[in-house]
Structure formats: C-alpha cells, structure tokens
Motif scaffolding. Structure first.
Motif, PDB file in Angstrom:
ATOM      1  N   GLY A 129       6.595  27.815  -2.070  1.00  0.00           N
ATOM      2  CA  GLY A 129       5.342  28.552  -1.934  1.00  0.00           C
ATOM      3  C   GLY A 129       5.197  29.732  -2.874  1.00  0.00           C
ATOM      4  O   GLY A 129       4.230  30.480  -2.788  1.00  0.00           O
ATOM      5  N   MET A 130       6.149  29.915  -3.794  1.00  0.00           N
ATOM      6  CA  MET A 130       6.079  31.028  -4.740  1.00  0.00           C
ATOM      7  C   MET A 130       6.027  30.479  -6.170  1.00  0.00           C
ATOM      8  O   MET A 130       6.412  29.345  -6.431  1.00  0.00           O
ATOM      9  N   LYS A 131       5.543  31.324  -7.104  1.00  0.00           N
ATOM     10  CA  LYS A 131       5.469  30.948  -8.515  1.00  0.00           C
ATOM     11  C   LYS A 131       6.491  31.760  -9.298  1.00  0.00           C
ATOM     12  O   LYS A 131       6.486  32.988  -9.245  1.00  0.00           O
ATOM     13  N   SER A 132       7.375  31.072 -10.000  1.00  0.00           N
ATOM     14  CA  SER A 132       8.322  31.724 -10.892  1.00  0.00           C
ATOM     15  C   SER A 132       7.703  31.744 -12.286  1.00  0.00           C
ATOM     16  O   SER A 132       7.395  30.695 -12.835  1.00  0.00           O
ATOM     17  N   ASP A 155      10.113  36.329 -13.391  1.00  0.00           N
ATOM     18  CA  ASP A 155       9.463  37.097 -12.331  1.00  0.00           C
ATOM     19  C   ASP A 155       9.027  36.125 -11.244  1.00  0.00           C
ATOM     20  O   ASP A 155       8.773  34.948 -11.513  1.00  0.00           O
ATOM     21  N   LEU A 156       8.945  36.597 -10.026  1.00  0.00           N
ATOM     22  CA  LEU A 156       8.518  35.776  -8.898  1.00  0.00           C
ATOM     23  C   LEU A 156       7.237  36.372  -8.331  1.00  0.00           C
ATOM     24  O   LEU A 156       7.172  37.562  -8.040  1.00  0.00           O
ATOM     25  N   LYS A 157       6.202  35.539  -8.192  1.00  0.00           N
ATOM     26  CA  LYS A 157       4.898  36.018  -7.730  1.00  0.00           C
ATOM     27  C   LYS A 157       4.386  35.145  -6.594  1.00  0.00           C
ATOM     28  O   LYS A 157       4.748  33.975  -6.500  1.00  0.00           O
ATOM     29  N   PRO A 158       3.515  35.687  -5.759  1.00  0.00           N
ATOM     30  CA  PRO A 158       2.887  34.849  -4.720  1.00  0.00           C
ATOM     31  C   PRO A 158       2.085  33.733  -5.358  1.00  0.00           C
ATOM     32  O   PRO A 158       1.527  33.889  -6.441  1.00  0.00           O
ATOM     33  N   TRP A 159       2.035  32.601  -4.692  1.00  0.00           N
ATOM     34  CA  TRP A 159       1.305  31.445  -5.190  1.00  0.00           C
ATOM     35  C   TRP A 159       0.586  30.812  -4.016  1.00  0.00           C
ATOM     36  O   TRP A 159       1.200  30.474  -3.007  1.00  0.00           O
ATOM     37  N   ASN A 160      -0.709  30.661  -4.144  1.00  0.00           N
ATOM     38  CA  ASN A 160      -1.505  30.073  -3.072  1.00  0.00           C
ATOM     39  C   ASN A 160      -2.106  28.780  -3.593  1.00  0.00           C
ATOM     40  O   ASN A 160      -3.134  28.777  -4.244  1.00  0.00           O
ATOM     41  N   TYR A 161      -1.444  27.663  -3.300  1.00  0.00           N
ATOM     42  CA  TYR A 161      -1.877  26.372  -3.811  1.00  0.00           C
ATOM     43  C   TYR A 161      -3.158  25.941  -3.113  1.00  0.00           C
ATOM     44  O   TYR A 161      -3.214  25.856  -1.901  1.00  0.00           O
ATOM     45  N   GLN A 162      -4.195  25.657  -3.902  1.00  0.00           N
ATOM     46  CA  GLN A 162      -5.490  25.274  -3.352  1.00  0.00           C
ATOM     47  C   GLN A 162      -5.872  23.834  -3.715  1.00  0.00           C
ATOM     48  O   GLN A 162      -6.992  23.417  -3.475  1.00  0.00           O
ATOM     49  N   GLY A 163      -4.940  23.100  -4.293  1.00  0.00           N
ATOM     50  CA  GLY A 163      -5.244  21.740  -4.737  1.00  0.00           C
ATOM     51  C   GLY A 163      -4.951  20.693  -3.682  1.00  0.00           C
ATOM     52  O   GLY A 163      -4.699  20.990  -2.516  1.00  0.00           O
ATOM     53  N   GLU A 164      -4.999  19.452  -4.102  1.00  0.00           N
ATOM     54  CA  GLU A 164      -4.717  18.349  -3.215  1.00  0.00           C
ATOM     55  C   GLU A 164      -3.258  17.976  -3.273  1.00  0.00           C
ATOM     56  O   GLU A 164      -2.601  18.174  -4.278  1.00  0.00           O
TER      57      GLU A 164
END
Length: 170
Positions: A129-132, A155-164
């Motif tokens: 659930g995170m973006k590197s 770096d590690l950042k929040p990631w909010n996947y909105q796809g299918e």
C-alpha cells in the motif's frame, strides 16, 4: 501490492540535475528472487514463495530511453512466509540499468537492490500500500569509467491506488 517509481536523472559535478544531450538508457530492468506470492484473505497477509539463490529476469521498464525519465510498476511487498520468517523483497529485488555514452561506444552497466537506495539513513523498502520512490542520479562525467557514476536515493510515500484490480480466489 507495493508500487515502485524509478526516476533516472543526470547530475553535474555539483550534484545539480541537468538535461544531458544525449544520454540514453540502453535498458532498465528488474530482477527478483521471488516471483510468486499468495494473499491469505483470512490472515490478511502475503505468503511469498521461498527466495531462489539467484536473481532472474522479472520485467523490462525502459529501453533506449533518453534521460531524464520516470517509470513505475507494481511489485510484491515484503511479507512473512509460512514459517513466519520475514522475506524482505527490497533485498530480493534488483534494479539493473545500462547506459550508453554520447558516442554510444561505451556501455556502462550498474546493479543495485532496492534496499541499497537510502535517504537520510532510511533504507528503501517494499511496503504493501506504499510507493517507494527510487532515484538513480547519473554523473555523466564518469560515465565512461563507471567510477562513482551512480548515486542512489530512496523514499517511501503514501500511495492510494484508484485503479482496477483482478482477484483470483482458489
């Protein structure tokens, strides 16, 4: 899943980003020791296959691409296997980049695992659930020798996947 975003940029002697002309990535690929995993819905965790001894081809992210550029992909996150032993996917996933010099006569290969990317002593990782965000800074001055031609930042950042997404329940 974990998202990985890889940025490839060129820097000058002072570490400042520049736009080279030309500097080309012959290839940017990922290798992994763990290619498969299963998500356990009851336990809400990933169960990964045991890592192999060697890295094997996983995917090609860029080919014959001019610097700068950014690419991204989805990878299995670090997880616990059936024996509750931690499998760190950042140690088991390797980035391979091969650069061509301006005359395309010299080819410089470089390999690094995701865990070799650090920022302020924080090691990059693959977290569900995170973006590197991984940055490969290429020093064009040393490209023909390969000496200190690459600087890695992660770096590690929040990631909010909105796809299918597709789920296969067996």
């Amino acid at each position: 899943m974990a998202q990985v975003e890889i940025k490839v940029v060129a820097i000058d002697d002072d570490g400042e980003e520049i736009t080279p002309n030309p500097a080309v990535t012959a290839s940017l690929t990922l290798d992994t020791k763990v290619k498969n995993g299963t998500f356990d819905l009851l336990e809400d965790k990933w169960i990964l296959e045991t890592p192999s001894n060697d890295f094997s081809d996983f995917c090609t992210l860029a080919k014959d691409k001019s610097i700068p550029y950014t690419v991204s992909c989805l990878l299995l996150p670090s997880a616990a296997d059936m024996g509750n032993t931690s499998i760190n996917m950042a140690d088991n996933t390797r980035i391979n980049i091969t650069l061509k010099d301006a005359a395309e006569s010299d080819i410089v290969p470089f390999h690094a695992t995701i865990s070799q990317f650090t920022t302020n002593s924080v090691t990059a990782s693959l977290v569900e659930g995170m973006k590197s965000v991984l940055t490969i800074k290429v020093s064009l001055k040393d490209i023909t020798t390969g000496n200190k031609a690459f600087d890695l930042e992660g770096d590690l950042k929040p990631w909010n996947y909105q796809g299918e997404s597709e789920v296969i329940i067996e």
